[in-house]
Design an enzyme around this catalytic site. Sequence first.
Site, PDB file in Angstrom:
ATOM      1  CE  LYS A  56      72.855  26.967  33.638  1.00  0.00           C
ATOM      2  NZ  LYS A  56      73.606  25.964  32.864  1.00  0.00           N
TER       3      LYS A  56
ATOM      4  NE  ARG B 244      82.555  23.022  37.162  1.00  0.00           N
ATOM      5  CZ  ARG B 244      81.808  23.278  36.087  1.00  0.00           C
ATOM      6  NH1 ARG B 244      80.504  23.511  36.204  1.00  0.00           N
ATOM      7  NH2 ARG B 244      82.349  23.289  34.874  1.00  0.00           N
TER       8      ARG B 244
ATOM      9  CB  SER C  19      84.363  23.332  26.097  1.00  0.00           C
ATOM     10  OG  SER C  19      83.446  22.581  26.859  1.00  0.00           O
TER      11      SER C  19
ATOM     12  CD  GLN D 271      78.723  22.048  29.339  1.00  0.00           C
ATOM     13  OE1 GLN D 271      78.542  21.372  28.336  1.00  0.00           O
ATOM     14  NE2 GLN D 271      77.782  22.816  29.848  1.00  0.00           N
TER      15      GLN D 271
ATOM     16  CG  ASP E  16      76.619  30.341  29.325  1.00  0.00           C
ATOM     17  OD1 ASP E  16      76.712  29.801  28.211  1.00  0.00           O
ATOM     18  OD2 ASP E  16      76.799  29.728  30.393  1.00  0.00           O
TER      19      ASP E  16
ATOM     20  CE  LYS F 122      77.847  27.535  24.850  1.00  0.00           C
ATOM     21  NZ  LYS F 122      78.597  26.727  25.817  1.00  0.00           N
TER      22      LYS F 122
ATOM     23  NE  ARG G  48      72.068  30.128  24.510  1.00  0.00           N
ATOM     24  CZ  ARG G  48      72.554  29.760  25.696  1.00  0.00           C
ATOM     25  NH1 ARG G  48      73.817  30.075  26.022  1.00  0.00           N
ATOM     26  NH2 ARG G  48      71.814  29.104  26.554  1.00  0.00           N
TER      27      ARG G  48
ATOM     28  NE  ARG H 163      72.957  31.034  30.351  1.00  0.00           N
ATOM     29  CZ  ARG H 163      72.740  31.183  31.661  1.00  0.00           C
ATOM     30  NH1 ARG H 163      72.104  32.250  32.116  1.00  0.00           N
ATOM     31  NH2 ARG H 163      73.166  30.280  32.524  1.00  0.00           N
TER      32      ARG H 163
END
Length: 426
Positions: A19, A24, A164, A166, A312, A339, A343, A385
Amino acid sequence: MIFQKVNALKGEITIPGDKSISHRAIMLGSLAEGVTEISNFLQGADCLSTMECFRNMGVSIENKNGLVTIHGNGLHGLKQPKDTLDVGNSGTTTRLMSGILAAQNFTCTLNGDASIQKRPMGRIITPLSQMGADILSVKDNGCAPLKIIGTPLHGIHYKSPVASAQVKSSILLAGLFADGETSVTEPYVSRNHTELMFRYFGVDISTKETTATVTPADKLVGQKIIVPGDISSAAYFIAAGLMVPNSELLIKNVGINPTRDGILRVCEAMGASISYENKQEISGEPTADLVVKTSSLKGTTIGGSIIPTLIDEIPIIAILACFAEGTTVIKDAQELKVKESNRIDVMVENLTKMGADITATDDGMIIHGGKPLHGAEIDSKLDHRIAMSFAIAGLCSEGETKILGAECVNISFPNFYQDLEDLVVK
Ligand code: S3P
């Protein structure tokens, strides 16, 4: 969806594309000159959101017969979208694209679903603003919708409070357009797919310890990319192969980038039988086929620098921990709270319903394993997930496990349930 105990899993599965890498590839292909061809692109809803956003900025992208072909617009060729860009459920789309959009010569707005509208965007607004960006959280709550008014950017050195990818990638993407070098230092190294793909597209990027530095680019050149299988998707099959009795699985085409392979190191520490075959490198990323056999597992402690490499996979690690003898402690994982769902809370709530001995902590959870689980009604909170983790738990629990919102696996693994079913020995 309803799951029940199975006797064995046998056979082979080829894992769909990664993913993170698929996102990207669309982004860099769109910013490159010439044609980029992506094979094994993940046809999950998150990556399709990214594809649609770039189409809406004037990039021609074909997606047929298993090949994505991008006719790149060049670094300065994106067009102002007519409408709000829809990021769907995808944090990666929102945060990485914000870095690109901050530097354009137009204004646009990004928005997504209910989950995305709760996720923290201050973590990218702060560093991008230091670069000169003009980004507004429209509801003034630090979340999407985000209005981004494109403007020239300056290079910065940013010391990120979170590990992170991101955040790091958002800043590095903005750095492509800045007036000088941009670097990001993180507390621990997060996944480095942006850095590897920058290099692959000819961008000058260097890394040293936990710092990545990018030099503004003149141009990116279109490439052929083969996306390796997603280790985060493989994780459910690895766990299933280890926990379901009498199982042996060949899990093919798994990306084993060391910034993503924490799950394998944890499984090894828990006593898992996993061997590697056919190791190779594709498009700059290491891959292998994994042979996984039923194993008796023991508890472990996970924290510190390994956390970003398995962030994840913590939901499925929590399931593994329930089937391991002894105690598993997961710490330094407060990122789980922000997330697609919280979670920590969602895992603890649902596993408690199934009879597990699990306690939430401020930064993770503590699980006393070895107690048999029983089926329950599981609310996935539309978090892919969570749904996949409990499907696997259901294969090893007494009675029926019913998963609500099970269709959310579409985000990262549209064929998940069928692929799992195909491995069940009848
Ligand atoms: C991702 C980075 C991670 C991960 C997410 C994908 C990426 O998020 O949880 O699923 O593609 O860069 P954070 O950077 O928020 O940890």
